[in-house]
Design an enzyme around this catalytic site. Sequence first.
Site, PDB file in Angstrom:
ATOM      1  N   ASN A 167      40.077  44.970  52.989  1.00 11.21           N
ATOM      2  CA  ASN A 167      39.974  43.770  53.816  1.00 11.21           C
ATOM      3  C   ASN A 167      40.720  44.059  55.106  1.00 11.21           C
ATOM      4  OD1 ASN A 167      38.782  42.419  51.579  1.00 11.21           O
ATOM      5  ND2 ASN A 167      40.827  42.131  50.727  1.00 11.21           N
ATOM      6  N   LYS A 190      40.533  28.224  42.713  1.00  9.14           N
ATOM      7  CA  LYS A 190      41.892  27.940  42.232  1.00  9.14           C
ATOM      8  C   LYS A 190      42.066  26.481  41.791  1.00  9.14           C
ATOM      9  CE  LYS A 190      43.690  31.186  45.674  1.00  9.14           C
ATOM     10  NZ  LYS A 190      44.547  31.313  46.844  1.00  9.14           N
ATOM     11  N   HIS A 229      46.312  48.962  52.425  1.00  6.95           N
ATOM     12  CA  HIS A 229      45.989  49.080  51.000  1.00  6.95           C
ATOM     13  C   HIS A 229      44.504  48.840  50.764  1.00  6.95           C
ATOM     14  CE1 HIS A 229      46.649  44.851  51.830  1.00  6.95           C
ATOM     15  NE2 HIS A 229      45.827  44.587  50.841  1.00  6.95           N
TER      16      HIS A 229
END
Length: 311
Positions: A141, A276, A154
């Site tokens: 991303n 969520k 990462h």
Amino acid sequence: MLAKDIKGLIQSKYAEARENKALSFNDGDTSTKCNSENGMMYWIRFVPTLLTKPEKGDTPANSDPLGKHEPELLVLQDMDVVEREYKLVLNKFPIMPNHSLLITNAYKHQNDMLTPSDLRKCYALLQQVDTSIERHFIIFNCGPESGSSQNHKHLQLLQFLDGFVPFQDRLCNDIEPFLPSIKLPPLQDKFVSFAHFVVPLPELPTEEYLMTCYISLFEYILAFAKHNNEKNEPPVSYNFILTKEWMCLVPRSSIRAQTLPVGFNSIGYLGLVIIKEEDTLLKVKENPDIIDTLLLECGFPNAMKLKHQTF
Ligand code: AMP
């Protein structure tokens, strides 16, 4: 050269970390749905524990939780025993078992481009962990609107749910590998609402081949951002998804959708939707077609889109 049996190492570290409560994963409500208009498959996962995951801007500027990883989450300090550029760390807030992070040992920024050696390592990792029944993907991303929450460079290694078919598979079906150019644009699905660029890969792509694919897709992202982004300020935001079979880049305009409180990173553009809150889950399950609108709200319109086809 990659370390041996990386999948085995991830699995045993994950079991240990879960036992020690170094990470928490609740295998909550999961369902697969299909968009009735464009056939895109969705994997909808309710993960309320992710409400505690830090979002973009939550981590103080002087803190680097990925650089200073928790020891209980470390799988390998050097994923490649010769080049030692990346460590492998379990995700503290996994969206599925064994969700792992490839983190640069030396600090690099998440807005940096991927390098030829990044691409070679990622492809080699997929070759090592994929089996005839277990298929994986790697995501990156990149940029402020990409859904990334940590600034330390990462990538993430995840596994497809059994039987899940992302729309990119359908798009690449029976297409011979090719290098995209102005004359030969990357593949774009004519039915999904959001812009995306996909290229099928040959069986054993070299580092140079992977880099050429990435740069050509990135040029499409740049050209696209110039035309569609009013701000037109660097860095551009995009999602990168790699499987052994194809590479996909998606230009991004926003982290969060407007119609419902849902945010996406690369996995959203594979059709994996993480929810969520319970009332959002109910709305999405009632009308899964709305996911296409949410993905568009976080991306850009697909210039190739045709009108309806019923699946
Ligand atoms: P992204 O949100 O794409 O930048 O990816 C960063 C990932 O790091 C997220 O998936 C988080 O769940 C994960 N994460 C956040 N804090 C930690 C931590 N302390 N240790 C390991 N993983 C973390």
